[in-house]
Design an enzyme around this catalytic site. Sequence first.
Site, PDB file in Angstrom:
ATOM      1  N   LEU A 274       0.835  -1.200   0.000  1.00  0.00           N
ATOM      2  CA  LEU A 274       0.000   0.000   0.000  1.00  0.00           C
ATOM      3  C   LEU A 274       0.868   1.247   0.000  1.00  0.00           C
ATOM      4  O   LEU A 274       0.538   2.244  -0.651  1.00  0.00           O
ATOM      5  CB  LEU A 274      -0.929   0.007   1.213  1.00  0.00           C
ATOM      6  CG  LEU A 274      -1.846   1.234   1.334  1.00  0.00           C
ATOM      7  CD1 LEU A 274      -2.778   1.339   0.138  1.00  0.00           C
ATOM      8  CD2 LEU A 274      -2.646   1.190   2.631  1.00  0.00           C
ATOM      9  N   TYR A 275       1.976   1.208   0.725  1.00  0.00           N
ATOM     10  CA  TYR A 275       2.903   2.336   0.714  1.00  0.00           C
ATOM     11  C   TYR A 275       3.327   2.657  -0.711  1.00  0.00           C
ATOM     12  O   TYR A 275       3.277   3.819  -1.146  1.00  0.00           O
ATOM     13  CB  TYR A 275       4.124   2.011   1.571  1.00  0.00           C
ATOM     14  CG  TYR A 275       5.256   3.004   1.416  1.00  0.00           C
ATOM     15  CD1 TYR A 275       5.132   4.305   1.905  1.00  0.00           C
ATOM     16  CD2 TYR A 275       6.446   2.645   0.788  1.00  0.00           C
ATOM     17  CE1 TYR A 275       6.165   5.225   1.765  1.00  0.00           C
ATOM     18  CE2 TYR A 275       7.486   3.557   0.646  1.00  0.00           C
ATOM     19  CZ  TYR A 275       7.334   4.837   1.126  1.00  0.00           C
ATOM     20  OH  TYR A 275       8.357   5.749   0.976  1.00  0.00           O
TER      21      TYR A 275
END
Length: 431
Positions: free
Chosen positions: A241-242
């Site tokens: 997700l980062y």
Amino acid sequence: MPSLEEEFFPSTPGKFKIDRGGGHHRQFHRCFSSTSKMFLWALFLIALTASYLSFQSFVDSGSRYFAASWGGIQWEKQVRNSAQIHRGGGMSVLVTGAAGFVGSHVSLALKKRGDGVVGIDNFNSYYDPSLKKARKSMLAEHGVFVVAGDINDGKLLAKLFDVVAFTHVMHLAAQAGVRYAMENPHSYVHSNIAGLVTLLEICKSANPQPAVVWASSSSVYGLNEKSPFSESDRTDQPASLYAATKKAGEEITHTYNHIYGLSITGLRFFTVYGPWGRPDMAYFSFTRNILQGKPITVYRGKNRVDLARDFTYIDDVVKGCLGSLDTSGKSTGSGGKKSGPAPYRIFNLGNTSPVTVPALVSILERHLKVKAKKNVVEMPGNGDVPFTHANISMARQEFGYKPTTDLQTGLKKFVKWYLSYYGYNHGKGVN
């Protein structure tokens, strides 16, 4: 001194005395009278409670107001003084995430060469805020003022631009870390996407518009297996997700460049390390655990392949950041309206020499003079990738980026700082 609760609600409230006896009419009258009094008292207590809650809200609001870290004549004076330029052709730079690892180093380098620098940081607790506050103190000693605030606070950002006509923005504020995204995904959207948009909205409306340089990440390369990673490679397969929020940031900044004429430069950092680093990074946590005699977890990829990273020393990254600022070109908009095309660039900032994690551990063992207790395990599916390797030819061509610090030298400097900062003597804790 009694508390507000004690003043409004005494611990021994008064007693009501109701006369007894008399006929049915008197009883009814007294009952009605008593009921009326109780009703009036109830209304009074309700009103009193409402007044108290309203007052408490006012007190809380007042506390937040007076505790606010920005606003006022003195605050504006600090901002202006920090933003003063002390060299010919210098720039005034707003550095977001200024109390962070990269942000503090970039802020200091800009100040030392004579540029005006104002920082902003929210000092969140993703890792020990005391380290961020120590960085802030270090910057203050060199004349850099760091505002305590969030980049999602549009009013604060607008005020900063009202006080100072920043020529450049170095946007380094972000929610970092690949694995933490599995625990707190919303923090990544809040900082890396919403915060970025809030900042860009202020920048595009500024007059004049600043040039924007911001931190993307090598994580955007995701599941790419081509090596070394080049800026033209696919970045549509994020592994975390980062990484996805950083990739989204690249698309969002392109939009603001295209529509509003903002000069935008994105920097894809490759595993930055060094003094004043982030405690969540492997080299940092390995150092701490080795000194404390605790085991470290070393991940291994598929088929027992060692993980490798293109470790990049902080001083080299700082040179890349300053080079990007110096060559950013000008934004072409004014008050949110574009008058022509503006530069849009993306660069890798790496070291070009990947090193395996076991080799990193060996170097730390030599510098610390302590043998590590290693637990070697298979890499979990938490968003990490097996290797990173930067192609830096574009950065070299554009602004002469050339990393000069190898991992052996860089870790030696980090260990020296770590032992001094945390009060160790020859690898033995004294704190």
